[in-house]
Design an enzyme around this catalytic site. Structure first.
Site, PDB file in Angstrom:
ATOM      1  N   GLY A  11     -12.751  24.689 124.517  1.00 42.25           N
ATOM      2  CA  GLY A  11     -13.868  25.580 124.225  1.00 42.25           C
ATOM      3  C   GLY A  11     -14.424  25.493 122.821  1.00 42.25           C
ATOM      4  O   GLY A  11     -14.964  26.471 122.307  1.00 42.25           O
ATOM      5  N   SER A  12     -14.353  24.302 122.198  1.00 40.29           N
ATOM      6  CA  SER A  12     -14.908  24.229 120.839  1.00 40.29           C
ATOM      7  C   SER A  12     -16.438  24.336 120.871  1.00 40.29           C
ATOM      8  O   SER A  12     -17.041  24.879 119.935  1.00 40.29           O
ATOM      9  CB  SER A  12     -14.456  22.952 120.121  1.00 40.29           C
ATOM     10  OG  SER A  12     -15.062  21.817 120.658  1.00 40.29           O
ATOM     11  N   ARG A  64     -14.490  24.430 147.799  1.00 42.89           N
ATOM     12  CA  ARG A  64     -15.288  24.457 146.563  1.00 42.89           C
ATOM     13  C   ARG A  64     -16.546  25.328 146.702  1.00 42.89           C
ATOM     14  O   ARG A  64     -16.950  26.031 145.779  1.00 42.89           O
ATOM     15  CB  ARG A  64     -15.654  23.019 146.187  1.00 42.89           C
ATOM     16  CG  ARG A  64     -16.564  22.846 144.997  1.00 42.89           C
ATOM     17  CD  ARG A  64     -15.832  22.920 143.675  1.00 42.89           C
ATOM     18  NE  ARG A  64     -14.900  21.820 143.502  1.00 42.89           N
ATOM     19  CZ  ARG A  64     -15.235  20.637 142.982  1.00 42.89           C
ATOM     20  NH1 ARG A  64     -16.458  20.412 142.592  1.00 42.89           N
ATOM     21  NH2 ARG A  64     -14.336  19.691 142.845  1.00 42.89           N
ATOM     22  N   MET A  89     -15.257  20.966 133.640  1.00 44.19           N
ATOM     23  CA  MET A  89     -14.869  19.626 134.086  1.00 44.19           C
ATOM     24  C   MET A  89     -15.115  19.343 135.557  1.00 44.19           C
ATOM     25  O   MET A  89     -14.638  18.343 136.079  1.00 44.19           O
ATOM     26  CB  MET A  89     -13.389  19.370 133.742  1.00 44.19           C
ATOM     27  CG  MET A  89     -13.105  19.445 132.245  1.00 44.19           C
ATOM     28  SD  MET A  89     -14.247  18.443 131.248  1.00 44.19           S
ATOM     29  CE  MET A  89     -13.520  16.832 131.490  1.00 44.19           C
ATOM     30  N   LEU A  92     -20.997  20.764 139.487  1.00 42.36           N
ATOM     31  CA  LEU A  92     -21.455  21.864 140.337  1.00 42.36           C
ATOM     32  C   LEU A  92     -22.174  21.280 141.555  1.00 42.36           C
ATOM     33  O   LEU A  92     -22.971  20.344 141.437  1.00 42.36           O
ATOM     34  CB  LEU A  92     -22.401  22.776 139.552  1.00 42.36           C
ATOM     35  CG  LEU A  92     -21.715  23.600 138.444  1.00 42.36           C
ATOM     36  CD1 LEU A  92     -22.756  24.236 137.531  1.00 42.36           C
ATOM     37  CD2 LEU A  92     -20.789  24.663 139.031  1.00 42.36           C
ATOM     38  N   HIS A 108     -22.936  16.379 126.907  1.00 44.51           N
ATOM     39  CA  HIS A 108     -22.112  15.238 127.327  1.00 44.51           C
ATOM     40  C   HIS A 108     -21.907  14.316 126.123  1.00 44.51           C
ATOM     41  O   HIS A 108     -22.854  14.027 125.387  1.00 44.51           O
ATOM     42  CB  HIS A 108     -22.823  14.488 128.462  1.00 44.51           C
ATOM     43  CG  HIS A 108     -22.008  13.348 128.982  1.00 44.51           C
ATOM     44  ND1 HIS A 108     -20.944  13.537 129.836  1.00 44.51           N
ATOM     45  CD2 HIS A 108     -22.070  12.017 128.747  1.00 44.51           C
ATOM     46  CE1 HIS A 108     -20.390  12.365 130.102  1.00 44.51           C
ATOM     47  NE2 HIS A 108     -21.051  11.423 129.454  1.00 44.51           N
ATOM     48  N   ASP A 140     -28.908  18.751 137.002  1.00 49.14           N
ATOM     49  CA  ASP A 140     -29.491  18.637 138.340  1.00 49.14           C
ATOM     50  C   ASP A 140     -28.364  18.356 139.332  1.00 49.14           C
ATOM     51  O   ASP A 140     -27.196  18.574 139.017  1.00 49.14           O
ATOM     52  CB  ASP A 140     -30.610  17.585 138.358  1.00 49.14           C
ATOM     53  CG  ASP A 140     -30.074  16.181 138.116  1.00 49.14           C
ATOM     54  OD1 ASP A 140     -28.835  16.016 138.052  1.00 49.14           O
ATOM     55  OD2 ASP A 140     -30.896  15.255 138.006  1.00 49.14           O
ATOM     56  N   GLU A 141     -28.716  17.848 140.498  1.00 50.90           N
ATOM     57  CA  GLU A 141     -27.681  17.702 141.529  1.00 50.90           C
ATOM     58  C   GLU A 141     -26.815  16.455 141.341  1.00 50.90           C
ATOM     59  O   GLU A 141     -25.871  16.239 142.082  1.00 50.90           O
ATOM     60  CB  GLU A 141     -28.349  17.708 142.908  1.00 50.90           C
ATOM     61  CG  GLU A 141     -28.982  19.059 143.196  1.00 50.90           C
ATOM     62  CD  GLU A 141     -29.740  19.121 144.509  1.00 50.90           C
ATOM     63  OE1 GLU A 141     -29.479  18.273 145.388  1.00 50.90           O
ATOM     64  OE2 GLU A 141     -30.599  20.003 144.636  1.00 50.90           O
ATOM     65  N   GLU A 173     -21.965  17.444 118.342  1.00 48.33           N
ATOM     66  CA  GLU A 173     -22.160  18.325 119.507  1.00 48.33           C
ATOM     67  C   GLU A 173     -22.307  19.780 119.068  1.00 48.33           C
ATOM     68  O   GLU A 173     -23.157  20.509 119.570  1.00 48.33           O
ATOM     69  CB  GLU A 173     -20.960  18.238 120.461  1.00 48.33           C
ATOM     70  CG  GLU A 173     -20.831  16.922 121.187  1.00 48.33           C
ATOM     71  CD  GLU A 173     -19.675  16.947 122.190  1.00 48.33           C
ATOM     72  OE1 GLU A 173     -19.450  17.976 122.838  1.00 48.33           O
ATOM     73  OE2 GLU A 173     -19.002  15.908 122.320  1.00 48.33           O
TER      74      GLU A 173
HETATM   75  C1  GRF Z   1     -17.067  17.886 124.920  1.00 52.09           C
HETATM   76  O1  GRF Z   1     -16.872  16.602 124.418  1.00 52.09           O
HETATM   77  C2  GRF Z   1     -18.301  17.946 125.784  1.00 52.09           C
HETATM   78  O2  GRF Z   1     -19.292  17.053 125.392  1.00 52.09           O
HETATM   79  C3  GRF Z   1     -17.771  17.547 127.137  1.00 52.09           C
HETATM   80  O3  GRF Z   1     -16.481  18.108 127.216  1.00 52.09           O
HETATM   81  C4  GRF Z   1     -15.970  18.300 125.895  1.00 52.09           C
HETATM   82  C5  GRF Z   1     -15.636  19.744 125.791  1.00 52.09           C
HETATM   83  O4  GRF Z   1     -15.004  20.049 124.578  1.00 52.09           O
HETATM   84  N1  GRF Z   1     -18.660  17.976 128.200  1.00 52.09           N
HETATM   85  P1  GRF Z   1     -14.780  21.584 124.195  1.00 52.09           P
HETATM   86  O5  GRF Z   1     -13.987  22.211 125.331  1.00 52.09           O
HETATM   87  O6  GRF Z   1     -16.113  22.217 124.020  1.00 52.09           O
HETATM   88  O7  GRF Z   1     -13.993  21.548 122.921  1.00 52.09           O
END
Ligand code: GRF
Length: 204
Positions: A11-12, A64, A89, A92, A108, A140-141, A173
């Site tokens: 969750g960073s 799911r 992870m 959807l 991403h 998107d899908e 990010e």
């Molecule tokens: C990040 O690298 C993000 O780009 C990807 O998953 C990772 C999540 O990292 N989708 P965090 O849990 O936000 O630290």
């Protein structure tokens, strides 16, 4: 704007968004953080910030689709206007995406469309690219295939490991995701089909 976050891990990016709300005036209210992983660090960060959390563990559902329907009910109950995926992870399902009547954003760790899916940094290293980066896009899908809002390049250095490259990208990010959210929420994002145009900030 009322936003929910889905996160599966440390969750960073969630933390960067929370910090942008409290310190930089990012104009959203995080009304809930959901996870498919009980006890994950992202949920602890939400609790520290005083944000309600909810676990949607796949094993608690017959399939799911039932899990995602429950997520949608939770989001509707919380009058969610924006969904932010932050290290969620799972992909959807198309039904969820069709039924969500709010934008869904994701970050991403590669310059899409290169290296979609899991282990993007490892894919980049194995391919031998000299530049990678990160992408904020609408969901998107498909798999990491939605319209791109912002991207930023990050150099791949000689001797990089998956961890060192991931760390260099992660620092970007944490700046890029809140920035993309800010632009979307302030109506600075105009979409025509796949193409997203970022409107210039007004100079006062
Ligand atoms: C990040 O690298 C993000 O780009 C990807 O998953 C990772 C999540 O990292 N989708 P965090 O849990 O936000 O630290």
């Amino acid at each position: 704007m009322r936003a929910a976050v889905l996160a599966s891990g440390r969750g960073s990016n969630l933390q960067a968004i929370l910090d942008a709300c409290s310190k930089d005036g990012l104009p959203i209210e995080i009304v809930g953080v959901g996870s498919d992983q009980p006890g994950t660090v992202a949920l602890k960060r939400a609790l520290v910030a005083g944000i309600p959390t909810r676990v949607f563990q796949l094993s608690d559902y017959p399939h799911r689709q039932a899990q995602e329907e429950d997520m949608l009910i939770w989001m509707r109950e919380n009058r969610v206007e924006l969904l932010l995926l932050a290290g969620y992870m799972k992909v959807l399902g198309p039904r969820f995406i069709r039924q969500a009547n709010f934008p869904v954003m994701n970050i991403h760790p590669s310059l899409l469309p290169a290296f979609a899916g899991l282990h993007a940094q490892r894919q980049a290293l194995e391919y031998g690219v000299k530049v990678s980066g990160c992408t904020v896009h609408l969901v998107d899908e498909g798999l990491d295939s939605g319209p791109i809002i912002l991207q930023e390049a990050v150099p791949v250095l000689a001797g990089d490991t998956e961890e060192s490259l991931a760390q260099r990208i992660l620092e970007v990010e944490h700046r890029l995701y809140p920035e993309a959210i800010r632009r979307l929420v302030l109506g600075k994002v105009e979409r025509t089909g796949r193409r997203v145009q970022i409107l210039q900030q007004e100079v006062i």
